[in-house]
Structure formats: C-alpha cells, structure tokens
Design an enzyme around this catalytic site. Sequence first.
Site, mmCIF file in Angstrom:
data_model
loop_
_atom_site.group_PDB
_atom_site.id
_atom_site.type_symbol
_atom_site.label_atom_id
_atom_site.label_comp_id
_atom_site.label_asym_id
_atom_site.label_seq_id
_atom_site.Cartn_x
_atom_site.Cartn_y
_atom_site.Cartn_z
ATOM 1 N N ARG A 47 0.813 -1.224 0.000
ATOM 2 C CA ARG A 47 0.000 0.000 0.000
ATOM 3 C C ARG A 47 0.841 1.265 0.000
ATOM 4 O O ARG A 47 0.395 2.332 -0.381
ATOM 5 C CB ARG A 47 -0.898 0.015 1.240
ATOM 6 C CG ARG A 47 -2.310 -0.382 0.894
ATOM 7 C CD ARG A 47 -3.167 -0.351 2.104
ATOM 8 N NE ARG A 47 -2.620 -1.186 3.162
ATOM 9 C CZ ARG A 47 -3.153 -1.323 4.363
ATOM 10 N NH1 ARG A 47 -4.208 -0.659 4.691
ATOM 11 N NH2 ARG A 47 -2.603 -2.114 5.258
ATOM 12 N N LYS A 147 -3.256 -19.474 3.000
ATOM 13 C CA LYS A 147 -4.132 -19.705 4.135
ATOM 14 C C LYS A 147 -3.942 -18.597 5.166
ATOM 15 O O LYS A 147 -2.885 -17.980 5.164
ATOM 16 C CB LYS A 147 -3.866 -21.069 4.774
ATOM 17 C CG LYS A 147 -2.520 -21.156 5.507
ATOM 18 C CD LYS A 147 -2.540 -22.172 6.583
ATOM 19 C CE LYS A 147 -2.946 -21.618 7.917
ATOM 20 N NZ LYS A 147 -1.867 -21.015 8.711
ATOM 21 N N HIS A 177 1.021 -24.979 2.976
ATOM 22 C CA HIS A 177 2.445 -25.268 2.716
ATOM 23 C C HIS A 177 2.866 -26.651 3.205
ATOM 24 O O HIS A 177 3.879 -27.186 2.774
ATOM 25 C CB HIS A 177 3.353 -24.150 3.246
ATOM 26 C CG HIS A 177 3.602 -24.172 4.721
ATOM 27 N ND1 HIS A 177 2.755 -23.584 5.617
ATOM 28 C CD2 HIS A 177 4.609 -24.694 5.450
ATOM 29 C CE1 HIS A 177 3.240 -23.746 6.835
ATOM 30 N NE2 HIS A 177 4.363 -24.422 6.764
ATOM 31 N N LYS A 181 5.798 -30.078 1.729
ATOM 32 C CA LYS A 181 6.939 -30.639 2.470
ATOM 33 C C LYS A 181 7.336 -31.986 1.869
ATOM 34 O O LYS A 181 6.489 -32.789 1.495
ATOM 35 C CB LYS A 181 6.589 -30.790 3.954
ATOM 36 C CG LYS A 181 6.454 -29.425 4.634
ATOM 37 C CD LYS A 181 6.366 -29.564 6.122
ATOM 38 C CE LYS A 181 6.051 -28.216 6.759
ATOM 39 N NZ LYS A 181 7.184 -27.564 7.366
ATOM 40 N N GLU A 215 5.021 -27.046 18.200
ATOM 41 C CA GLU A 215 5.977 -25.960 17.978
ATOM 42 C C GLU A 215 6.522 -25.471 19.315
ATOM 43 O O GLU A 215 5.820 -25.503 20.327
ATOM 44 C CB GLU A 215 5.283 -24.789 17.296
ATOM 45 C CG GLU A 215 4.698 -25.127 15.949
ATOM 46 C CD GLU A 215 4.158 -23.868 15.273
ATOM 47 O OE1 GLU A 215 4.885 -23.294 14.467
ATOM 48 O OE2 GLU A 215 3.031 -23.469 15.589
ATOM 49 N N ASP A 234 -5.675 -21.926 12.710
ATOM 50 C CA ASP A 234 -4.313 -21.714 12.197
ATOM 51 C C ASP A 234 -3.683 -23.023 11.716
ATOM 52 O O ASP A 234 -2.939 -23.025 10.743
ATOM 53 C CB ASP A 234 -3.454 -21.107 13.326
ATOM 54 C CG ASP A 234 -2.091 -20.643 12.839
ATOM 55 O OD1 ASP A 234 -2.029 -20.046 11.751
ATOM 56 O OD2 ASP A 234 -1.088 -20.878 13.549
ATOM 57 N N HIS A 239 -3.483 -27.553 7.890
ATOM 58 C CA HIS A 239 -2.328 -28.468 7.860
ATOM 59 C C HIS A 239 -2.667 -29.874 8.380
ATOM 60 O O HIS A 239 -2.372 -30.878 7.746
ATOM 61 C CB HIS A 239 -1.170 -27.915 8.692
ATOM 62 C CG HIS A 239 -0.744 -26.531 8.309
ATOM 63 N ND1 HIS A 239 -0.798 -26.068 7.016
ATOM 64 C CD2 HIS A 239 -0.257 -25.499 9.036
ATOM 65 C CE1 HIS A 239 -0.358 -24.821 6.982
ATOM 66 N NE2 HIS A 239 -0.026 -24.448 8.192
ATOM 67 N N LYS A 339 1.445 -24.348 20.463
ATOM 68 C CA LYS A 339 2.622 -23.477 20.504
ATOM 69 C C LYS A 339 3.234 -23.567 21.892
ATOM 70 O O LYS A 339 2.564 -23.926 22.853
ATOM 71 C CB LYS A 339 2.210 -22.040 20.205
ATOM 72 C CG LYS A 339 1.710 -21.888 18.757
ATOM 73 C CD LYS A 339 1.978 -20.508 18.206
ATOM 74 C CE LYS A 339 1.460 -20.360 16.802
ATOM 75 N NZ LYS A 339 2.398 -20.833 15.767
HETATM 76 C C1 BG6 Z 1 1.663 -21.499 9.633
HETATM 77 C C2 BG6 Z 1 1.005 -20.981 10.883
HETATM 78 O O1 BG6 Z 1 0.705 -21.845 8.666
HETATM 79 O O2 BG6 Z 1 2.428 -22.655 9.939
HETATM 80 C C3 BG6 Z 1 2.037 -20.689 11.939
HETATM 81 O O3 BG6 Z 1 0.284 -19.803 10.583
HETATM 82 C C4 BG6 Z 1 2.916 -21.888 12.187
HETATM 83 O O4 BG6 Z 1 1.411 -20.287 13.164
HETATM 84 C C5 BG6 Z 1 3.478 -22.409 10.865
HETATM 85 O O5 BG6 Z 1 3.982 -21.490 13.045
HETATM 86 C C6 BG6 Z 1 4.211 -23.718 11.058
HETATM 87 O O6 BG6 Z 1 4.845 -24.079 9.849
HETATM 88 P P1 BG6 Z 1 6.172 -24.933 9.862
HETATM 89 O O7 BG6 Z 1 6.443 -25.243 8.426
HETATM 90 O O8 BG6 Z 1 7.226 -24.089 10.511
HETATM 91 O O9 BG6 Z 1 5.860 -26.143 10.676
#
Ligand code: BG6
Length: 492
Positions: A47, A147, A177, A181, A215, A234, A239, A339
């Site tokens: 922006r 996402k 994503h 992997k 995580e 999230d 995922h 987390k």
């Molecule tokens: C993202 C989430 O999609 O994936 C994050 O928004 C998360 O909160 C992340 O930390 C984890 O991805 P990866 O590849 O590091 O396991």
Amino acid sequence: MTRGETFDMVIFGGVGDLATRKLIPALYYLNRDGQIVAGSRIIGTGRSDMEQSAFRSHAEDACKRYVRDSDLDEAALNAFLERLFYERVDADSSDDFQTLATTLDRGDPDRCRVYFLATAPQLFAGICEQLAAAGLNTAQSRVVLEKPLGTNLSSATEINTRVGAVFQEDQIFRIDHYLGKETVQNLMALRFGNALFEPLWRRTNINDVQITLAEQVGLEGRAGYYEHTGAMRDMIQNHLLQLLCIVAMEPPTATEPNAVRDEKLKVLRALKPLKGHQAIRDTVRGQYRAGAINGQAVPGYLDEDGVSPDSTTETFAVIKAHIDTWRWAGVPFFLRTGKRLAQRRAEIVINFHPVPLNIFGADLGDLPANRLVIRLQPDEGISLSVMAKQPGPAMRLKPVSLRLDFARTFKVRPLDAYERLLTEVIRGNLTLFMRNDELEAAWRWVDPILAAWQEDGDRPRGYNAGSWGPSSAVSLLARDGFGWHEEVEDGP
Ligand code: BG6
C-alpha cells in the site's frame, strides 16, 4: 505455463511477513538453481510508496536472514535482486491496478502471470475483482491464495464464490504449505509406491493414528492475527486435516490433480461430525502459561504483546476424530497441535495392533506393537519399529527401529515447501493445492467444533510453556487405553 517459460509474478503483501520469511528466500533459491527463466520479473506490491532500491535492499536483508549462509552466493544474490521490482498497489484503488496493468503489459501482454496474494484473506476477493476489472485475469494468469482462507465456512464460501467469478477453478492455487513438504510427498511414495503397506493400511491392522504438529515458538509478533485465529483455524483446519487426508485417502488412480483431490475430499466428507457435548468430550483446548523453552523463561500467552488479558484464544488443541468408512471405522485419529510445547516436532504415527499372543513368555506381558513414524520436523525421515531378539542366551525381545533418514540417504538439499509450491505454480500443476470443495468440507467439519467451544464458555486449560500441553490431552487418550507416542519412548 511450464518450466522454461518467462513469467511475471506479482506478490501482494510484498514486504509482509510471509513474503519476507518464505517467498523471497524461496525465489532466491529457485533463481540460483536455474528454475527462473531470463526475463521473468517478480513485482512486490504494497500500500505504501517505496523506491525500487528500497525493495531490493529489503529482499537482500530477507535473503541474508532466511537463506542458509552456505547457500548465499553474492553473484546469485545480485542476479536475483535484478529480477525484483516494486509497485504501490492499494487494494481499493482501481487507478493503482491500471498502473499495474501498464507495467505488466509492457513486459508482454500474453506472458504467464502469477498473482500471489500474501495478504489478509479479507482482501482476497477484492484484489481478484480489481485484477479482473483492470483486464488482468488473462487466460495465462493464475492466482495463489495463502491460508487462512476465511475464518469459517461462510467466509470461505464467499471467497471461493467471488474469486471463482473472475478466475476459473484451474487458475486458483490455494496453498497449504504442509503439502509442499518433502515428507508429505514421501508419504504418498511410501503408501502407493510399495506393495508392502497397502494391505496393512486399514482398521484390521491399525490401532490408532496420531498426527502431531508441535511448535516451540510462541506468537512471533503475530498477536493481531493469532488472537482471532487460534490453533484450530491456524493449524487444524488446514495443515492437520490435509495430512490426515494423505494418510487416510484411498489410492488415487494417478497423481493428476483431480484424481488426488477427489480422494482427499472423500476423507473430509467422511469425517464423523463432532458437535455439542460430543465435541467438548472429544477435544481439548489449551492456552500456554509462563514457562521455559530450552532453559529460557518465556511469558504466558496472556502476557504477550497485543494479547487481550482475558483472551480465550486456544494455543493448543487436541481432537479425537473418526473417519466413517469401511477402511477406518473405529480407528481413532488423534490430532494435536500447540505453541510453546516441549519440542518442535511434526510427525504422523501409525500404531499397529499388537500380536495376538506373546509366545515368548506370557509372564512378560504384551509385546509392544509395531509403529510407523513419519517425521516431518525437525528432521525428515521414516522409521518402523519392529521386535528383535536381544543378543544373549535368553529369548528377550526389544523394539528396534528400521530408519530412513532422507538427508543421509539422498545427500541433496531438500526443497523448502515454498520452493516446491512456487515451482508447481509456475508449472501450472494443481495437485498440491486445495480445491474449493476440499476447503469448504474442512470448514464444514471444523465449524461445529468451534461453535461448541464458544457455547461451552469454559476457558482453555492452562499449560506451562515447555510442557506437552494440559494434562487433559493425556487423559483424553488414556480413557480409551491409548497414549501419545513420546510418552512411550523418546524419538521415532
Ligand atoms: C503457519 C502458521 O501456517 O504454519 C504458523 O500460521 C505456524 O502459526 C506455521 O507457526 C508452522 O509451519 P512450519 O512449516 O514451521 O511447521
């Protein structure tokens, strides 16, 4: 567009978090490895006004920070930076889209174009409509949506409908994503490239499946996003459910996009609905308190910057899911994410049934069952635990692991998920991307659980940062005689 063609990639949110941490470094690698053809351009947008040189130095910093030192080559970096351009595009300004159209046409009006929307999902539909109004939704274009795609079924459907009104479904690349992997691809190879596993891959041999995405990181400065997202939206809606689909789907007839996506959709549609008190009974929500990660004190969620002091956002969730199909009836799929947990660990654990009788001495109790662990993080590999005789005069059995460590076996740098996914976008291959009906089926299952949590009114259970979550995450499994993988042994 196939590899080898020249393209223009426009990144909306070009200096945002995702672009900085993931997209720019991934594009650096692709360019260094000769995957981006001469003449292709990468145009960051945002922006605010920004000089070209400022955008290039932002990208340079991103590469220095997020590309491994050993992979950062000065000549390669300079060559990459020369491909980068910046343009101010306010999502509300049709003039800005006209200017963008002029820039793109100047390259070549028929050139393949990738519009990567690395912005908040509320902007997705509006940006696509603006692209169409400026005549930028050409047949050679594709749009990439990151996402989270919406916050519930109705917002996701609205995005799908509005984006679908201006782009064809086969031009829409919805990213998860995790599908990029290496190990997820290897799970497909393991299941469908070997005759060994398929006959065993069913309720008659499998006791339970556990999918953990744990995580150690906390909010990483993303309170504005996370506060109204939480672990369910999230991580689980996307995922974890995508991983569950790859584990549970029937063999597709080919790796062609719709063959795979049809099978994943069937799994999502067969998930047993969890509603009301059953959703409360079969799930656990947690929120981290202060604690320690690798010996370092870290604050609790409620003390993080930008978090409301009475926030009920879950930073941890467990769900006991069931898939109502002949293959999986009665097999629990335990999904867990959080987390600030004890370890960074992403894995899929398949626990097989134990042998029916221990012939090596009934007094020694049950033999441990075989277990297949597909590990995505921190390292990528697969291990199968089998029983073996311990050396010595007595007939004593012990579980040992047959391991496949990808890094050691193949000795090549695995592609990062975004490198692979961007390559697939550039090739125009949709197999690793979610189709509209998959996305909606996932929300259709998740929404009633979120509603039950909301109605329940209870706060998420507290857990100390650096632990494995609230104790109810253990009791949820224990009440049916199950246990989490790491409680039994440490490591795959
Ligand atoms: C993202 C989430 O999609 O994936 C994050 O928004 C998360 O909160 C992340 O930390 C984890 O991805 P990866 O590849 O590091 O396991």
